[in-house]
Design a protein around this motif. Sequence first.
Motif, PDB file in Angstrom:
ATOM      1  N   LEU A  72     -10.315   8.500  -9.101  1.00  0.00           N
ATOM      2  CA  LEU A  72     -10.038   9.104  -7.681  1.00  0.00           C
ATOM      3  C   LEU A  72     -10.570   8.914  -6.763  1.00  0.00           C
ATOM      4  O   LEU A  72      -9.748   8.986  -5.496  1.00  0.00           O
ATOM      5  CB  LEU A  72     -10.269  10.957  -8.422  1.00  0.00           C
ATOM      6  N   PHE A  73     -11.904   8.532  -6.627  1.00  0.00           N
ATOM      7  CA  PHE A  73     -12.477   8.185  -5.103  1.00  0.00           C
ATOM      8  C   PHE A  73     -12.032   6.601  -4.823  1.00  0.00           C
ATOM      9  O   PHE A  73     -11.680   6.747  -3.675  1.00  0.00           O
ATOM     10  CB  PHE A  73     -13.980   7.822  -5.793  1.00  0.00           C
ATOM     11  N   VAL A  74     -11.734   5.869  -5.684  1.00  0.00           N
ATOM     12  CA  VAL A  74     -11.011   4.670  -5.186  1.00  0.00           C
ATOM     13  C   VAL A  74      -9.753   4.944  -4.707  1.00  0.00           C
ATOM     14  O   VAL A  74      -9.296   4.283  -3.661  1.00  0.00           O
ATOM     15  CB  VAL A  74     -11.212   3.485  -6.333  1.00  0.00           C
ATOM     16  N   PHE A  79      -5.926   4.824  -0.033  1.00  0.00           N
ATOM     17  CA  PHE A  79      -4.649   5.522   0.834  1.00  0.00           C
ATOM     18  C   PHE A  79      -5.306   5.834   2.217  1.00  0.00           C
ATOM     19  O   PHE A  79      -4.635   5.946   2.857  1.00  0.00           O
ATOM     20  CB  PHE A  79      -4.379   6.579  -0.158  1.00  0.00           C
ATOM     21  N   LEU A  80      -6.685   5.811   2.530  1.00  0.00           N
ATOM     22  CA  LEU A  80      -7.228   5.690   3.690  1.00  0.00           C
ATOM     23  C   LEU A  80      -7.005   4.405   4.396  1.00  0.00           C
ATOM     24  O   LEU A  80      -6.864   4.471   5.543  1.00  0.00           O
ATOM     25  CB  LEU A  80      -8.658   6.327   3.743  1.00  0.00           C
ATOM     26  N   ILE A  81      -7.543   3.222   3.723  1.00  0.00           N
ATOM     27  CA  ILE A  81      -7.486   2.061   4.415  1.00  0.00           C
ATOM     28  C   ILE A  81      -6.279   1.449   4.337  1.00  0.00           C
ATOM     29  O   ILE A  81      -6.057   0.608   5.410  1.00  0.00           O
ATOM     30  CB  ILE A  81      -8.618   1.128   3.531  1.00  0.00           C
ATOM     31  N   LYS A  82      -5.471   1.715   3.361  1.00  0.00           N
ATOM     32  CA  LYS A  82      -3.911   1.107   2.868  1.00  0.00           C
ATOM     33  C   LYS A  82      -3.981  -0.533   3.297  1.00  0.00           C
ATOM     34  O   LYS A  82      -2.991  -1.040   4.070  1.00  0.00           O
ATOM     35  CB  LYS A  82      -3.276   1.709   4.202  1.00  0.00           C
ATOM     36  N   ARG A  95       1.392  -3.853  -8.143  1.00  0.00           N
ATOM     37  CA  ARG A  95       1.969  -3.770  -6.932  1.00  0.00           C
ATOM     38  C   ARG A  95       2.894  -2.597  -6.488  1.00  0.00           C
ATOM     39  O   ARG A  95       2.948  -2.000  -5.648  1.00  0.00           O
ATOM     40  CB  ARG A  95       2.654  -5.261  -6.569  1.00  0.00           C
ATOM     41  N   ASN A  96       3.428  -2.129  -7.935  1.00  0.00           N
ATOM     42  CA  ASN A  96       4.333  -1.088  -7.879  1.00  0.00           C
ATOM     43  C   ASN A  96       3.904   0.444  -7.839  1.00  0.00           C
ATOM     44  O   ASN A  96       4.366   1.504  -7.129  1.00  0.00           O
ATOM     45  CB  ASN A  96       5.364  -0.910  -8.823  1.00  0.00           C
ATOM     46  N   THR A  97       2.634   0.523  -8.716  1.00  0.00           N
ATOM     47  CA  THR A  97       2.173   1.642  -8.915  1.00  0.00           C
ATOM     48  C   THR A  97       1.001   1.986  -7.713  1.00  0.00           C
ATOM     49  O   THR A  97       0.804   3.061  -7.456  1.00  0.00           O
ATOM     50  CB  THR A  97       1.379   1.928 -10.308  1.00  0.00           C
ATOM     51  N   ASP A  98       0.362   0.946  -7.270  1.00  0.00           N
ATOM     52  CA  ASP A  98      -0.512   1.079  -6.416  1.00  0.00           C
ATOM     53  C   ASP A  98      -0.667  -0.380  -5.326  1.00  0.00           C
ATOM     54  O   ASP A  98      -1.235  -1.242  -5.452  1.00  0.00           O
ATOM     55  CB  ASP A  98      -1.922   1.099  -6.911  1.00  0.00           C
ATOM     56  N   PRO A  99      -0.101  -0.233  -4.361  1.00  0.00           N
ATOM     57  CA  PRO A  99       0.510  -1.179  -3.156  1.00  0.00           C
ATOM     58  C   PRO A  99      -0.965  -1.638  -2.462  1.00  0.00           C
ATOM     59  O   PRO A  99      -0.884  -2.595  -1.859  1.00  0.00           O
ATOM     60  CB  PRO A  99       1.404  -0.965  -2.345  1.00  0.00           C
ATOM     61  N   HIS A 100      -2.209  -0.749  -2.658  1.00  0.00           N
ATOM     62  CA  HIS A 100      -2.866  -1.103  -1.704  1.00  0.00           C
ATOM     63  C   HIS A 100      -4.211  -1.945  -2.600  1.00  0.00           C
ATOM     64  O   HIS A 100      -4.569  -1.746  -3.835  1.00  0.00           O
ATOM     65  CB  HIS A 100      -3.760   0.167  -1.246  1.00  0.00           C
ATOM     66  N   SER A 101      -4.905  -2.695  -1.961  1.00  0.00           N
ATOM     67  CA  SER A 101      -5.807  -3.666  -2.722  1.00  0.00           C
ATOM     68  C   SER A 101      -7.334  -3.333  -2.461  1.00  0.00           C
ATOM     69  O   SER A 101      -8.234  -3.606  -3.156  1.00  0.00           O
ATOM     70  CB  SER A 101      -5.783  -5.180  -2.199  1.00  0.00           C
ATOM     71  N   PHE A 102      -7.599  -2.583  -1.361  1.00  0.00           N
ATOM     72  CA  PHE A 102      -9.008  -2.203  -0.898  1.00  0.00           C
ATOM     73  C   PHE A 102      -9.427  -0.974  -1.155  1.00  0.00           C
ATOM     74  O   PHE A 102      -8.802   0.099  -0.515  1.00  0.00           O
ATOM     75  CB  PHE A 102      -9.116  -2.705   0.736  1.00  0.00           C
ATOM     76  N   PRO A 103     -10.432  -0.827  -1.650  1.00  0.00           N
ATOM     77  CA  PRO A 103     -11.320  -1.789  -2.519  1.00  0.00           C
ATOM     78  C   PRO A 103     -10.586  -1.931  -4.052  1.00  0.00           C
ATOM     79  O   PRO A 103      -9.769  -1.204  -4.264  1.00  0.00           O
ATOM     80  CB  PRO A 103     -12.615  -0.923  -2.740  1.00  0.00           C
ATOM     81  N   SER A 104     -11.278  -2.842  -4.713  1.00  0.00           N
ATOM     82  CA  SER A 104     -10.845  -3.016  -6.184  1.00  0.00           C
ATOM     83  C   SER A 104     -11.275  -1.986  -7.017  1.00  0.00           C
ATOM     84  O   SER A 104     -12.435  -1.805  -7.318  1.00  0.00           O
ATOM     85  CB  SER A 104     -11.334  -4.419  -6.484  1.00  0.00           C
TER      86      SER A 104
END
Length: 180
Positions: A72-74, A79-82, A95-104
């Motif tokens: 939940l935290f990550v 979604f804040l950094i995107k 890629r489909n369920t979570d398109p954001h990479s930062f942070p891992s």
Amino acid sequence: MLKKVIQWDINISEKLRLNEDQKVLRSIAAFLAHSGDSWYIELLLFVVWLFSRGTLRTFSAYLAGSVVIQALFVIAVKFLIKRQRPEGAWGNIYRNTDPHSFPSGHAARMVMLSALAFGFGFFILGWIMVFWAIAVSFARVAMGVHYLIDIFVGWLIGLLLASAMLSFRPFFFNLFPFVF
């Protein structure tokens, strides 16, 4: 300055990425990259919790709850950094369920679990988890679903979350005594 750091991160991460023709290494890296998935970890912890008693049961339940809090935290930070994931074909589920990479999230989760193992006194498991955390983290870069800085920040978050979870252990034990 930030643009230079981001470009350095992209360049180094690209150099660490495995090529399509490196089939054996890619298979190993793909296995390691998936081995840190939260649903696998949660399933393993549930089985341990179900068939154990005492300290191991308490430990597995605490880890399972910690993984939920970590996820939940990550997700909130992502979604804040995107920051978009690196381009690539492997890892479509991510890629489909979570398109954001930062942070891992994988790096944060594995480091947090390692630190919690040490915190609960499972030192051999803690060291095994440290090496597994490193392998999972770099496999994520090698397979092209994360940048190197995503990993380093994930490690930092994992350590911070483990510290917080260890500090709040009495609170959670009192709140959920039926689980422990």
